[in-house]
Design a protein around this motif. Structure first.
Motif, PDB file in Angstrom:
ATOM      1  N   ASN A  14       0.826  -1.208   0.000  1.00  0.00           N
ATOM      2  CA  ASN A  14       0.000   0.000   0.000  1.00  0.00           C
ATOM      3  C   ASN A  14       0.860   1.257   0.000  1.00  0.00           C
ATOM      4  O   ASN A  14       0.587   2.224  -0.718  1.00  0.00           O
ATOM      5  CB  ASN A  14      -0.927   0.010   1.220  1.00  0.00           C
ATOM      6  CG  ASN A  14      -2.097  -0.945   1.071  1.00  0.00           C
ATOM      7  OD1 ASN A  14      -2.586  -1.177  -0.023  1.00  0.00           O
ATOM      8  ND2 ASN A  14      -2.551  -1.505   2.171  1.00  0.00           N
ATOM      9  N   SER A  15       1.921   1.253   0.817  1.00  0.00           N
ATOM     10  CA  SER A  15       2.802   2.418   0.905  1.00  0.00           C
ATOM     11  C   SER A  15       3.534   2.662  -0.404  1.00  0.00           C
ATOM     12  O   SER A  15       3.676   3.806  -0.847  1.00  0.00           O
ATOM     13  CB  SER A  15       3.822   2.228   2.040  1.00  0.00           C
ATOM     14  OG  SER A  15       3.174   2.141   3.286  1.00  0.00           O
ATOM     15  N   GLY A  16       3.998   1.583  -1.027  1.00  0.00           N
ATOM     16  CA  GLY A  16       4.705   1.717  -2.300  1.00  0.00           C
ATOM     17  C   GLY A  16       3.825   2.295  -3.396  1.00  0.00           C
ATOM     18  O   GLY A  16       4.235   3.197  -4.131  1.00  0.00           O
ATOM     19  N   VAL A  17       2.601   1.773  -3.496  1.00  0.00           N
ATOM     20  CA  VAL A  17       1.668   2.273  -4.505  1.00  0.00           C
ATOM     21  C   VAL A  17       1.289   3.720  -4.208  1.00  0.00           C
ATOM     22  O   VAL A  17       1.226   4.568  -5.113  1.00  0.00           O
ATOM     23  CB  VAL A  17       0.407   1.383  -4.574  1.00  0.00           C
ATOM     24  CG1 VAL A  17      -0.626   1.971  -5.527  1.00  0.00           C
ATOM     25  CG2 VAL A  17       0.772  -0.028  -5.021  1.00  0.00           C
ATOM     26  N   ALA A  18       1.025   4.012  -2.923  1.00  0.00           N
ATOM     27  CA  ALA A  18       0.665   5.381  -2.536  1.00  0.00           C
ATOM     28  C   ALA A  18       1.789   6.355  -2.862  1.00  0.00           C
ATOM     29  O   ALA A  18       1.547   7.479  -3.327  1.00  0.00           O
ATOM     30  CB  ALA A  18       0.329   5.435  -1.047  1.00  0.00           C
ATOM     31  N   MET A  19       3.029   5.929  -2.618  1.00  0.00           N
ATOM     32  CA  MET A  19       4.182   6.776  -2.906  1.00  0.00           C
ATOM     33  C   MET A  19       4.284   7.062  -4.402  1.00  0.00           C
ATOM     34  O   MET A  19       4.525   8.203  -4.820  1.00  0.00           O
ATOM     35  CB  MET A  19       5.459   6.071  -2.421  1.00  0.00           C
ATOM     36  CG  MET A  19       6.727   6.869  -2.613  1.00  0.00           C
ATOM     37  SD  MET A  19       6.766   8.351  -1.582  1.00  0.00           S
ATOM     38  CE  MET A  19       8.418   8.943  -1.947  1.00  0.00           C
ATOM     39  N   ASN A 289      -0.151   6.008   5.864  1.00  0.00           N
ATOM     40  CA  ASN A 289      -1.590   5.909   6.105  1.00  0.00           C
ATOM     41  C   ASN A 289      -2.120   4.500   5.900  1.00  0.00           C
ATOM     42  O   ASN A 289      -3.063   4.066   6.564  1.00  0.00           O
ATOM     43  CB  ASN A 289      -2.340   6.878   5.186  1.00  0.00           C
ATOM     44  CG  ASN A 289      -3.841   6.826   5.373  1.00  0.00           C
ATOM     45  OD1 ASN A 289      -4.340   7.058   6.469  1.00  0.00           O
ATOM     46  ND2 ASN A 289      -4.564   6.513   4.312  1.00  0.00           N
ATOM     47  N   SER A 290      -1.508   3.761   4.961  1.00  0.00           N
ATOM     48  CA  SER A 290      -1.999   2.418   4.645  1.00  0.00           C
ATOM     49  C   SER A 290      -1.810   1.434   5.794  1.00  0.00           C
ATOM     50  O   SER A 290      -2.368   0.333   5.770  1.00  0.00           O
ATOM     51  CB  SER A 290      -1.281   1.886   3.401  1.00  0.00           C
ATOM     52  OG  SER A 290       0.118   1.871   3.606  1.00  0.00           O
ATOM     53  N   MET A 291      -1.014   1.799   6.806  1.00  0.00           N
ATOM     54  CA  MET A 291      -0.789   0.892   7.934  1.00  0.00           C
ATOM     55  C   MET A 291      -1.944   0.892   8.930  1.00  0.00           C
ATOM     56  O   MET A 291      -2.020   0.010   9.787  1.00  0.00           O
ATOM     57  CB  MET A 291       0.501   1.271   8.666  1.00  0.00           C
ATOM     58  CG  MET A 291       1.758   1.100   7.841  1.00  0.00           C
ATOM     59  SD  MET A 291       3.237   1.497   8.792  1.00  0.00           S
ATOM     60  CE  MET A 291       4.519   1.219   7.556  1.00  0.00           C
ATOM     61  N   ALA A 292      -2.840   1.875   8.830  1.00  0.00           N
ATOM     62  CA  ALA A 292      -3.912   2.004   9.814  1.00  0.00           C
ATOM     63  C   ALA A 292      -4.798   0.762   9.860  1.00  0.00           C
ATOM     64  O   ALA A 292      -5.165   0.282  10.936  1.00  0.00           O
ATOM     65  CB  ALA A 292      -4.756   3.246   9.507  1.00  0.00           C
ATOM     66  N   ALA A 293      -5.140   0.229   8.677  1.00  0.00           N
ATOM     67  CA  ALA A 293      -5.993  -0.959   8.640  1.00  0.00           C
ATOM     68  C   ALA A 293      -5.282  -2.171   9.233  1.00  0.00           C
ATOM     69  O   ALA A 293      -5.902  -3.013   9.892  1.00  0.00           O
ATOM     70  CB  ALA A 293      -6.427  -1.246   7.206  1.00  0.00           C
ATOM     71  N   GLY A 294      -3.974  -2.278   9.006  1.00  0.00           N
ATOM     72  CA  GLY A 294      -3.209  -3.376   9.593  1.00  0.00           C
ATOM     73  C   GLY A 294      -3.203  -3.297  11.105  1.00  0.00           C
ATOM     74  O   GLY A 294      -3.276  -4.323  11.793  1.00  0.00           O
ATOM     75  N   ILE A 295      -3.126  -2.088  11.631  1.00  0.00           N
ATOM     76  CA  ILE A 295      -3.192  -1.900  13.075  1.00  0.00           C
ATOM     77  C   ILE A 295      -4.563  -2.319  13.598  1.00  0.00           C
ATOM     78  O   ILE A 295      -4.679  -2.980  14.630  1.00  0.00           O
ATOM     79  CB  ILE A 295      -2.895  -0.436  13.442  1.00  0.00           C
ATOM     80  CG1 ILE A 295      -1.442  -0.096  13.096  1.00  0.00           C
ATOM     81  CG2 ILE A 295      -3.156  -0.172  14.929  1.00  0.00           C
ATOM     82  CD1 ILE A 295      -1.111   1.373  13.196  1.00  0.00           C
ATOM     83  N   GLY A 296      -5.616  -1.944  12.872  1.00  0.00           N
ATOM     84  CA  GLY A 296      -6.970  -2.337  13.266  1.00  0.00           C
ATOM     85  C   GLY A 296      -7.134  -3.847  13.267  1.00  0.00           C
ATOM     86  O   GLY A 296      -7.751  -4.429  14.170  1.00  0.00           O
ATOM     87  N   ASN A 297      -6.552  -4.501  12.261  1.00  0.00           N
ATOM     88  CA  ASN A 297      -6.609  -5.959  12.184  1.00  0.00           C
ATOM     89  C   ASN A 297      -5.840  -6.599  13.325  1.00  0.00           C
ATOM     90  O   ASN A 297      -6.272  -7.611  13.903  1.00  0.00           O
ATOM     91  CB  ASN A 297      -6.046  -6.411  10.829  1.00  0.00           C
ATOM     92  CG  ASN A 297      -6.125  -7.909  10.631  1.00  0.00           C
ATOM     93  OD1 ASN A 297      -5.178  -8.641  10.950  1.00  0.00           O
ATOM     94  ND2 ASN A 297      -7.247  -8.369  10.111  1.00  0.00           N
ATOM     95  N   LEU A 298      -4.705  -6.015  13.677  1.00  0.00           N
ATOM     96  CA  LEU A 298      -3.894  -6.511  14.799  1.00  0.00           C
ATOM     97  C   LEU A 298      -4.657  -6.388  16.114  1.00  0.00           C
ATOM     98  O   LEU A 298      -4.683  -7.321  16.929  1.00  0.00           O
ATOM     99  CB  LEU A 298      -2.591  -5.728  14.866  1.00  0.00           C
ATOM    100  CG  LEU A 298      -1.686  -5.987  16.071  1.00  0.00           C
ATOM    101  CD1 LEU A 298      -1.130  -7.403  16.022  1.00  0.00           C
ATOM    102  CD2 LEU A 298      -0.534  -4.974  16.098  1.00  0.00           C
TER     103      LEU A 298
END
Length: 512
Positions: A14-19, A289-298
């Motif tokens: 997600n970060s790579g594509v967003a960048m 920003n793309s890490m937010a969903a991963g945190i929610g899943n965690l």
């Protein structure tokens, strides 16, 4: 090799594509603004900016529903509970349709006052109605059609939103540039393509959502039934509304205070620095920003010790990134301003330091905010109110004595109190067993490492490469040396201070 379905792998993708999208969009915006400015003129660009600001005011009615939906979806997505997912999205759809009709009503009333609002424009009044109309269309499509994209975001598939929607928006800008440059009646064509690509983008995003989640459908339950079924959802919306109002008041009043205690020339000088600061913030936001969903899943897994460990990993990683970026901006900005618009536009170095401190606080809050959002910790409704009151009060008081520096200092004090003080305490008190002392010890190590790194770079490394000859090549080289040397020294220093940097490096090496 890391599992491509792991949270880290998804976040990196997600970060790579967003960048990539950020860089392309930045380039397009640079060229498109020049073309639009030269051909359409400042009057129309100012008109569009005003229309967008008016629409943002109406969009305040969204109340933070998307954040509440994202929090509510983490657990059913983790458990693959398709029925609950469909019910939550259906409830979101009911709410969004009601909000959309409120926005339509508000827009209709607002447009009655356009002859007064745009009394000073030199272009025909229908330009104002047309600009506002196409922007309103784009916003309403999000409420009536594209609200389901929240499932993609909550499931760590932001890159699909970028592929299906943002790519269409990039094509839109390119087509608008060509139309404005080559076709007669350029503004009419700008409006046509603005509305047309909004429809195409919404259709593309809807297809992507359906393809990814074929089970997603509208549940045949009334709004009243679903609202009673998900009472926590509606409670979170009410809490988020206070936070959103507080942020809105904060961002909208600060420019007015700056204007009240300074002349237009100083405001313009400050605006040049804010273009740089806002651009840097947008870049970091696109990456993380793309890490937010991963945190929610965690968080949905319920493993408290693992969640706390990941919190420190992310917090320390982002400190390295944020500190490196802020140091680089601090070192390069005077030269960049001199090359870009002239040495006379440089503000005092003390003002630059305060601007960078504000930038650092804005960047550093993202980690704590993402964890509080993932846990649904929105009930500290007095925090944004206190922050807004402190910000305005201190900015006015200190601005009276010290001008722009006083205003910036007022903002910093309020943000240190709430963002760096209260928010982490609030998170640790409710979900990390109150181990706030460990957070302070870790943060102290980071600050010591950052201070040592800044001192070494400033005194020993950067003076060697300083030059009075300004060129874009020198600025790029100087910024690269500044950032790279600081990042290396900071990483080594934090490793010696035992901030678990080696654990971070190992995690990301395994993902390659």
């Amino acid at each position: 090799m890391m599992d491509k379905n792991s949270r880290t792998a998804k976040s990196l993708k997600n970060s790579g594509v967003a960048m990539a999208f950020y860089i392309v969009n930045l380039g397009l915006q640079f060229f498109s603004r020049k073309i639009f400015l030269n051909i359409l003129g400042t009057e129309i660009l100012g008109l569009n900016s005003t229309a967008m600001n008016l629409l943002q005011f109406l969009n305040l009615a969204e109340l933070g529903i998307s954040s509440a939906v994202g929090f509510t979806l983490y657990k059913p997505l983790h458990e693959k509970d398709h029925t609950t997912i469909c019910e939550i999205v259906t409830l979101q759809g009911h709410l969004y349709k009601r909000i959309a009709w409120m926005i339509i009503g508000g827009a209709a009333i607002l447009m009655c006052f356009f002859p007064l609002i745009f009394a000073k424009i030199e272009v025909p009044l229908w330009y104002a109605y047309a600009s506002f109309g196409v922007l309103l269309l784009s916003a309403l499509l999000g409420y009536f059609v594209n609200y389901k994209q929240i499932v993609l975001t909550a499931n760590q598939q932001d890159y699909k939103v970028l592929y299906s929607y943002r790519s269409v928006m990039l094509i839109k800008v390119a087509v608008q540039m060509a139309a404005v440059y080559y076709l007669p009646n350029p503004y009419v064509w700008w409006l046509v393509f603005e509305g047309l690509f909004a429809i195409i983008g919404s259709w593309s995003l809807e297809l992507m959502t359906r393809k990814t989640f074929p089970f997603l459908r509208t549940i045949d339950k009334s709004f009243k039934t679903l609202r009673k079924q998900y009472t926590d959802f509606t409670t979170k919306i009410k809490q988020l509304f206070i936070h959103k109002i507080g942020r809105f008041v904060l961002t909208q009043t600060s420019p007015l205070i700056i204007y009240a205690f300074s002349d237009l020339t100083l405001v313009a000088y400050y605006g040049n620095y804010m273009i740089i600061s806002n651009g840097v913030y947008a870049l970091v936001w696109a990456i993380f920003n793309s890490m937010a969903a991963g945190i929610g899943n965690l968080v949905a897994e319920g493993n408290q010790s693992k969640t706390l460990s990941v919190f420190y990993e992310l917090f320390n990683l982002r400190f390295i990134v944020n500190a490196t970026i802020c140091f680089t901006v601090l070192a390069v900005t005077p030269s960049f301003i001199s090359y870009w618009i002239g040495k006379e536009y440089n503000l005092p170095f003390s003002t630059l330091i305060l601007i960078i401190v504000n930038l650092y606080i804005s960047l550093s809050r993202l980690t704590v905010d993402e964890f509080t959002d993932a846990y649904g910790l929105f009930h500290d409704i007095y925090a944004p109110i206190v922050e807004s009151v402190m910000n305005i009060g201190l900015s006015v008081l200190l601005g009276y004595f010290w001008g722009l520096n006083g205003i910036l200092l007022g903002v910093i004090i309020s943000q240190i109190t709430i963002i760096l003080g209260w928010k982490p305490f609030f998170l640790f008190k409710h979900h990390f067993n109150g181990s706030f002392l460990g957070y302070h010890i870790n943060y102290l190590k980071l600050l010591i490492g950052g201070s040592i790194s800044a001192l070494v770079c400033t005194k020993l490394i950067l003076p060697t490469f300083h030059s009075n000859h300004l060129s874009i090549t020198y600025i790029i080289l100087y910024s690269s040396i500044s950032g790279l040397s600081f990042a290396i020294i900071l990483t080594v220093t934090l490793t010696l201070l035992r901030c678990n940097v080696d654990k971070l490096v190992n995690r990301f090496l395994k993902s390659r």
